[in-house]
Write a protein that holds these residues in place. Structure first.
Motif, PDB file in Angstrom:
ATOM      1  N   THR A 104       0.782  -1.144   0.045  1.00 14.18           N
ATOM      2  CA  THR A 104       0.025   0.013   0.002  1.00 14.18           C
ATOM      3  C   THR A 104       0.906   1.434  -0.100  1.00 14.18           C
ATOM      4  O   THR A 104       0.326   2.375  -0.309  1.00 14.18           O
ATOM      5  CB  THR A 104      -0.939  -0.062   1.239  1.00 14.18           C
ATOM      6  OG1 THR A 104      -0.065  -0.043   2.339  1.00 14.18           O
ATOM      7  CG2 THR A 104      -1.942  -1.120   1.301  1.00 14.18           C
ATOM      8  N   THR A 105       1.917   1.068   0.218  1.00 14.17           N
ATOM      9  CA  THR A 105       2.972   2.321   0.136  1.00 14.17           C
ATOM     10  C   THR A 105       3.056   3.025  -0.921  1.00 14.17           C
ATOM     11  O   THR A 105       3.122   4.267  -1.149  1.00 14.17           O
ATOM     12  CB  THR A 105       4.473   1.856   0.783  1.00 14.17           C
ATOM     13  OG1 THR A 105       4.273   0.965   2.067  1.00 14.17           O
ATOM     14  CG2 THR A 105       5.152   2.977   0.918  1.00 14.17           C
ATOM     15  N   ARG A 107       0.782   3.324  -3.157  1.00 13.10           N
ATOM     16  CA  ARG A 107      -0.553   3.945  -3.290  1.00 13.10           C
ATOM     17  C   ARG A 107      -0.363   5.270  -2.447  1.00 13.10           C
ATOM     18  O   ARG A 107      -0.763   6.431  -2.948  1.00 13.10           O
ATOM     19  CB  ARG A 107      -1.726   3.214  -2.958  1.00 13.10           C
ATOM     20  CG  ARG A 107      -2.853   2.862  -3.942  1.00 13.10           C
ATOM     21  CD  ARG A 107      -3.711   1.902  -3.335  1.00 13.10           C
ATOM     22  NE  ARG A 107      -3.054   0.760  -3.008  1.00 13.10           N
ATOM     23  CZ  ARG A 107      -3.684  -0.443  -2.123  1.00 13.10           C
ATOM     24  NH1 ARG A 107      -4.669   0.143  -1.495  1.00 13.10           N
ATOM     25  NH2 ARG A 107      -3.354  -1.290  -2.058  1.00 13.10           N
ATOM     26  N   LEU A 108       0.475   5.048  -1.369  1.00 18.04           N
ATOM     27  CA  LEU A 108       0.357   6.416  -0.399  1.00 18.04           C
ATOM     28  C   LEU A 108       1.279   7.403  -1.108  1.00 18.04           C
ATOM     29  O   LEU A 108       1.048   8.628  -1.090  1.00 18.04           O
ATOM     30  CB  LEU A 108       1.019   5.791   0.890  1.00 18.04           C
ATOM     31  CG  LEU A 108       1.413   7.119   2.067  1.00 18.04           C
ATOM     32  CD1 LEU A 108       0.142   7.421   2.457  1.00 18.04           C
ATOM     33  CD2 LEU A 108       2.353   6.737   2.972  1.00 18.04           C
ATOM     34  N   LYS A 109       2.361   6.936  -1.543  1.00 21.72           N
ATOM     35  CA  LYS A 109       3.155   7.670  -2.396  1.00 21.72           C
ATOM     36  C   LYS A 109       2.598   8.839  -3.378  1.00 21.72           C
ATOM     37  O   LYS A 109       2.620  10.153  -3.393  1.00 21.72           O
ATOM     38  CB  LYS A 109       4.463   7.099  -3.207  1.00 21.72           C
ATOM     39  CG  LYS A 109       5.474   6.740  -2.256  1.00 21.72           C
ATOM     40  CD  LYS A 109       6.676   5.743  -3.322  1.00 21.72           C
ATOM     41  CE  LYS A 109       7.231   6.464  -4.318  1.00 21.72           C
ATOM     42  NZ  LYS A 109       8.250   5.755  -4.775  1.00 21.72           N
ATOM     43  N   ALA A 110       1.614   8.053  -4.105  1.00 20.04           N
ATOM     44  CA  ALA A 110       0.920   8.735  -5.298  1.00 20.04           C
ATOM     45  C   ALA A 110      -0.334   9.772  -4.456  1.00 20.04           C
ATOM     46  O   ALA A 110      -0.249  10.868  -5.001  1.00 20.04           O
ATOM     47  CB  ALA A 110       0.151   7.563  -6.002  1.00 20.04           C
ATOM     48  N   ARG A 111      -0.685   9.304  -3.319  1.00 16.77           N
ATOM     49  CA  ARG A 111      -1.749   9.983  -2.924  1.00 16.77           C
ATOM     50  C   ARG A 111      -1.163  11.242  -2.231  1.00 16.77           C
ATOM     51  O   ARG A 111      -1.723  12.652  -2.503  1.00 16.77           O
ATOM     52  CB  ARG A 111      -2.546   9.230  -1.810  1.00 16.77           C
ATOM     53  CG  ARG A 111      -3.841   9.898  -1.339  1.00 16.77           C
ATOM     54  CD  ARG A 111      -4.052   9.143  -0.075  1.00 16.77           C
ATOM     55  NE  ARG A 111      -3.998  10.108   1.221  1.00 16.77           N
ATOM     56  CZ  ARG A 111      -3.563   9.757   2.539  1.00 16.77           C
ATOM     57  NH1 ARG A 111      -3.534   8.466   2.599  1.00 16.77           N
ATOM     58  NH2 ARG A 111      -3.385  10.521   3.267  1.00 16.77           N
ATOM     59  N   ILE A 112      -0.289  11.162  -1.494  1.00 13.56           N
ATOM     60  CA  ILE A 112       0.488  12.412  -0.853  1.00 13.56           C
ATOM     61  C   ILE A 112       0.967  13.187  -1.783  1.00 13.56           C
ATOM     62  O   ILE A 112       0.912  14.333  -1.735  1.00 13.56           O
ATOM     63  CB  ILE A 112       1.574  11.804   0.231  1.00 13.56           C
ATOM     64  CG1 ILE A 112       0.864  10.965   1.354  1.00 13.56           C
ATOM     65  CG2 ILE A 112       2.263  13.145   0.998  1.00 13.56           C
ATOM     66  CD1 ILE A 112      -0.194  11.548   2.245  1.00 13.56           C
ATOM     67  N   GLY A 113       1.708  12.637  -2.808  1.00 13.14           N
ATOM     68  CA  GLY A 113       2.438  13.632  -3.922  1.00 13.14           C
ATOM     69  C   GLY A 113       1.244  14.309  -4.455  1.00 13.14           C
ATOM     70  O   GLY A 113       1.355  15.633  -4.849  1.00 13.14           O
TER      71      GLY A 113
END
Lengths: 155, 155
Positions: A104-105, A107-113
């Motif tokens: 899931t990390t 996905r997290l990168k994309a979301r926070i970016g």
DNA sequence: ATTTCTGCAAAGGATTTGCAAATTC
DNA sequence: GAATTTGCAAATCCTTTGCAGAAAT
């Protein structure tokens, strides 16, 4: 080490020291710090210097061959670039490092970016806790000051 | 600082230095390193020493009043314990630190703890990348060696 | 009065750097 | 032969520590 490993950037030379160091890093099961790598390398090439270890690690990092981690506040640890992305769980009792995956990390990168307007290049998850052995010791009440000291010194 | 803030553990004394330092940490918008805190504190109390800063930070950490972070390999940064758990996104260009929330991390702690048999106490997610300003500079081609150096030195 | 804290200076530990000699291309 | 890399020693940077005097309880 194959010559091409170092020639990503033209002017990097293929020396015995770099071959040895990169080889040891690749064989190493765990995560070495600079001094551990130095000690291991000295067995094979006693004249090698610690500065060369540091300079080589810096180079390997720049070439993307190794990753640098900061598990505690003191020294840095190195591991060759893993095939599959993983993260680290560090035992506060004995220092043992356990790896784990976390899909899931990405996905997290994309979301926070997206949310913050950053171009996110890396994402690391870092967990701390107590490993099964150390939990056991804690339960047995043997993890008092002395006992714990023992463990920590063994790191 | 309210006296009780320091008396969690009986024998901790309420000194002017600790009051000052904890106050500054609380006012600080960002994350300070030991020297930044020291410089700020000297304005108010010039006789204060850097050792006292380090010793106080250690105490605050032990009392759970502040958190320690290691954003780069060099120094450690401190912030007062935040109300809501958050993580950090560090710009590789200018060093700017942006905070973000990640509720799924709690679930991750539980899952990995169960899978690995650890008692997981902390979970930190650490992202690196380029902030909007630095991305812009990169696009404009102004982020060449010199320019980037400027930025990094300003950290 | 006793215990804890402070400032100072010195020590520590990890990492970096200047330089001349050795090595690689 | 020219450019890069090495080993050595010294230098840096951040952090910790010993100790005697100062401050808090």
């Amino acid at each position: 080490m194959a010559k091409d490993t170092l020639s990503i950037q033209s002017s990097k030379r293929d020396t015995a020291q770099r071959q040895l160091l990169l080889g040891l890093l690749r064989e190493a099961e765990g995560h070495l710090d600079a001094d551990e790598l130095y000690q291991q390398a000295r067995h094979k090439q006693p004249s090698l210097s610690l500065s060369t270890v540091y300079r080589s690690l810096k180079l390997f990092k720049e070439l993307g061959l190794v990753e640098e981690h900061q598990f505690d506040g003191t020294r840095r640890h190195y591991e060759t670039k893993p095939e599959t992305r993983h993260h680290h769980l560090v035992c506060l009792g004995c220092g043992r490092i356990t790896e784990f995956k976390c899909p899931t990390t990405e996905r997290l990168k994309a979301r926070i970016g997206r949310e913050k307007g950053f171009e996110v290049t890396e994402a690391e998850v870092y967990l701390t806790g107590y490993c099964p052995d150390c939990r056991q010791r804690l339960l047995e009440g043997r993890a008092d000051a002395e006992r714990k000291q023992e463990i920590v010194e063994r790191r």
